[in-house]
Design a protein around this motif. Structure first.
Motif, short mmCIF file in Angstrom:
data_model
loop_
_atom_site.label_atom_id
_atom_site.label_comp_id
_atom_site.label_asym_id
_atom_site.label_seq_id
_atom_site.Cartn_x
_atom_site.Cartn_y
_atom_site.Cartn_z
N UNK A 251 0.83 -1.21 0.00
CA UNK A 251 0.00 0.00 0.00
C UNK A 251 0.86 1.26 0.00
N UNK A 252 1.95 1.24 0.75
CA UNK A 252 2.86 2.39 0.76
C UNK A 252 3.45 2.59 -0.63
N UNK A 253 3.91 1.51 -1.25
CA UNK A 253 4.49 1.61 -2.59
C UNK A 253 3.46 2.10 -3.60
N UNK A 254 2.21 1.65 -3.47
CA UNK A 254 1.16 2.10 -4.37
C UNK A 254 0.89 3.60 -4.16
N UNK A 255 0.87 4.04 -2.91
CA UNK A 255 0.64 5.45 -2.61
C UNK A 255 1.76 6.31 -3.18
N UNK A 256 3.00 5.83 -3.08
CA UNK A 256 4.13 6.58 -3.63
C UNK A 256 4.09 6.61 -5.15
N UNK A 257 3.75 5.50 -5.77
CA UNK A 257 3.73 5.47 -7.24
C UNK A 257 2.58 6.29 -7.81
N UNK A 258 1.48 6.44 -7.05
CA UNK A 258 0.35 7.23 -7.53
C UNK A 258 0.51 8.71 -7.25
N UNK A 259 1.50 9.07 -6.43
CA UNK A 259 1.71 10.46 -6.09
C UNK A 259 1.03 10.89 -4.80
N UNK A 260 0.30 9.98 -4.15
CA UNK A 260 -0.35 10.31 -2.88
C UNK A 260 0.68 10.50 -1.77
N UNK B 101 9.80 10.26 0.36
CA UNK B 101 9.25 9.79 1.63
C UNK B 101 8.79 8.34 1.49
N UNK B 102 8.18 8.01 0.36
CA UNK B 102 7.74 6.64 0.11
C UNK B 102 8.89 5.66 0.12
N UNK B 103 10.00 6.04 -0.49
CA UNK B 103 11.18 5.17 -0.50
C UNK B 103 11.72 4.98 0.92
N UNK B 104 11.73 6.06 1.69
CA UNK B 104 12.23 5.99 3.06
C UNK B 104 11.36 5.06 3.90
N UNK B 105 10.04 5.22 3.80
CA UNK B 105 9.12 4.37 4.56
C UNK B 105 9.25 2.92 4.08
N UNK B 106 9.32 2.72 2.77
CA UNK B 106 9.46 1.36 2.24
C UNK B 106 10.76 0.72 2.72
N UNK B 107 11.85 1.49 2.73
CA UNK B 107 13.12 0.96 3.24
C UNK B 107 12.99 0.52 4.69
N UNK B 108 12.31 1.34 5.50
CA UNK B 108 12.12 0.97 6.90
C UNK B 108 11.25 -0.28 7.04
#
Length: 121
Positions: free
Chosen positions: A49-58, A63-70
Motif C-alpha cells: 500500500x505504501x508503494x502504491x501510494x508513492x507510485x500514484x503520487x499520494x 518519503x515513500x522510499x524511506x518508509x518502504x526501506x524501513x
C-alpha cells in the motif's frame, strides 16, 4: 462530511483517503501468540500500500522510499527474530506516515503491528 476552507492556500495536487484501499486490513491488536510469519505477511501488505501510494503520487516519492526501506528492514529484522530492530524501524515509518493525513490509516495498521511487538525500541 467536513467542509475545509482553503482560502489563500496553494494546493497543487490533492488526494483523498478514499483512494487508499485498506479493505483487507485489520486494526485490532494481533494475538500475543501470533506467528512471526503472520506479522511479516501483514507488514508486506502494508508495504504494498505504501508503494502504491508513492507510485500514484499520494505520497512523496522520497518519503515513500524511506518508509518502504524501513518496512523492508523491519521485515528482515523479524525474519532474524530481532523484534527490537523491527520495532525501531516500524516506529520510524509510522512517524513519517503520520505527517501525511490521508496515509494515517496505513500508519495505524503499522502501529497495530508495532504494539504487538511490545512497542519498545
Amino acid at each position: 462530511m467536513a467542509t475545509f476552507h482553503q482560502d489563500h492556500q496553494h494546493v497543487h495536487q490533492q488526494f483523498n483517503a478514499d483512494h487508499i484501499d485498506l479493505r483487507n486490513s485489520t486494526f485490532e491488536r494481533l494475538p500475543d501468540n501470533v506467528a512471526p510469519a503472520e506479522v511479516v505477511r501483514r507488514l508486506e501488505a502494508i508495504l504494498r500500500e505504501v508503494e502504491r501510494a508513492a507510485s500514484s503520487g499520494a505520497l512523496d516519492q522520497r518519503a515513500g522510499r524511506s518508509v518502504a526501506d524501513d518496512l523492508h528492514a523491519a521485515t528482515r529484522s523479524l525474519t532474524r527474530d530481532d523484534q527490537a530492530e523491527a520495532s525501531r524501524r516500524l516506529r520510524k515509518a509510522i512517524e513519517a506516515l503520520q505527517a501525511a493525513a490521508p496515509l494515517a490509516a496505513i500508519g495505524g495498521a503499522m502501529a497495530t503491528i508495532w504494539n504487538t511487538l511490545g512497542g519498545g525500541s
